[in-house]
Design an enzyme around this catalytic site. Structure first.
Site, PDB file in Angstrom:
ATOM      1  N   LYS A  44       0.835  -1.202   0.000  1.00 11.47           N
ATOM      2  CA  LYS A  44       0.000   0.000   0.000  1.00 11.47           C
ATOM      3  C   LYS A  44       0.869   1.251   0.000  1.00 11.47           C
ATOM      4  CE  LYS A  44      -4.086  -0.107   2.603  1.00 11.47           C
ATOM      5  NZ  LYS A  44      -4.754  -0.289   3.930  1.00 11.47           N
TER       6      LYS A  44
HETATM    7  C1  E4P Z   1      -8.374   0.164   4.179  1.00 14.62           C
HETATM    8  O1  E4P Z   1      -7.427  -0.294   3.564  1.00 14.62           O
HETATM    9  C2  E4P Z   1      -8.223   0.849   5.468  1.00 14.62           C
HETATM   10  O2  E4P Z   1      -7.431   0.043   6.303  1.00 14.62           O
HETATM   11  C3  E4P Z   1      -9.516   1.058   6.216  1.00 14.62           C
HETATM   12  O3  E4P Z   1     -10.627   0.631   5.484  1.00 14.62           O
HETATM   13  C4  E4P Z   1      -9.668   2.355   6.926  1.00 14.62           C
HETATM   14  O4  E4P Z   1     -10.901   2.379   7.599  1.00 14.62           O
HETATM   15  P1  E4P Z   1     -11.255   3.476   8.702  1.00 14.62           P
HETATM   16  O5  E4P Z   1     -11.531   4.764   7.991  1.00 14.62           O
HETATM   17  O6  E4P Z   1     -12.472   2.944   9.380  1.00 14.62           O
HETATM   18  O7  E4P Z   1     -10.061   3.579   9.601  1.00 14.62           O
END
Ligand code: E4P
Length: 223
Positions: A82
């Site tokens: 990522k």
């Molecule tokens: C996705 O890759 C992220 O880890 C995640 O969906 C973030 O979610 P949040 O906004 O609830 O922290």
């Protein structure tokens, strides 16, 4: 639409894999910290359970991100690296994608950011639905916009709806055409739930038990 869990908790992932419905996992530094494990150890453990495990970079400059991305990718063949949607993140993602590393461009909030991810051949784009809703914008509309733009342009980057907070977000992501929805374990559990399912099971079980009572059995066998 494929279903992923958004957690680094090994027990939650093992349970979800056991249910046979998830085909990937997304993590981020917050989730890794919550799991209380070292990043590499935890990602490697998760990769033994499921394919398509997103692991996030934490450096900020292009060259540092390239080095870090290569290191994370070397942990396991199931890892997807990522990078955040910044000029450095996208530039590093391009180099890594050119080397065959699968890239998930994260922290995406607009169609334009999704077009930048597509331009470097990202494997996944992660629009954050809940965080947009949190600031009064329409997260699902952004997912729908990305799906439409990608279709019109023949882009093959997969749309991974992220930051989903409740089961309706999952339904809406599917209707918007997302390729994947990643959700907290709690939301995955909620997807199974309906009061009529629970009361239906209760009724069926109670009626079944009646057929097992001695009197009913006796009547059926003519005694
Ligand atoms: C996705 O890759 C992220 O880890 C995640 O969906 C973030 O979610 P949040 O906004 O609830 O922290």
């Amino acid at each position: 639409m494929r279903l992923f869990v958004d957690t680094a908790d090994f027990d939650e992932i093992a349970a979800a894999v056991g249910w046979g419905v998830i085909s990937g996992v997304t993590t981020n530094p917050t989730l890794i910290a919550r799991a209380g494990q070292d990043h590499e150890t935890q990602v490697k453990r998760i990769c033994e359970l499921v394919a398509d495990v997103s692991a996030e970079t934490v450096t900020e400059k292009k060259n540092d991100l390239i080095v870090e991305g290569r290191r994370i990718a070397s942990w396991h063949e199931n890892v997807i690296v990522k990078v955040a949607c910044t000029p450095d993140g996208i530039a590093a993602g391009k180099v890594l994608a050119g080397e065959g590393v699968k890239i998930n461009v994260t922290l995406c909030f607009t169609v334009n950011q999704a077009l930048l991810a597509a331009a470097i051949g990202a494997y996944f784009i992660s629009p954050f639905v809940g965080r947009l809703d949190d600031i009064g914008e329409d997260g699902i509309a952004v997912v729908r916009g990305i799906v439409d733009a990608y279709r019109q342009q023949g882009i093959t980057t997969k749309v991974l709806a992220a930051s989903l907070r409740h089961p309706m977000h999952v339904t809406q992501s599917a209707l918007a055409g997302a390729d994947i929805a990643t959700m907290p374990f709690k939301v995955l559990e909620q997807m199974y739930k309906h009061p009529l399912t629970d009361s239906g099971i209760e009724r069926f079980m109670s009626d079944y038990r009646k057929t097992q009572e001695p009197q009913a059995l006796g009547q059926r066998s003519g005694r």
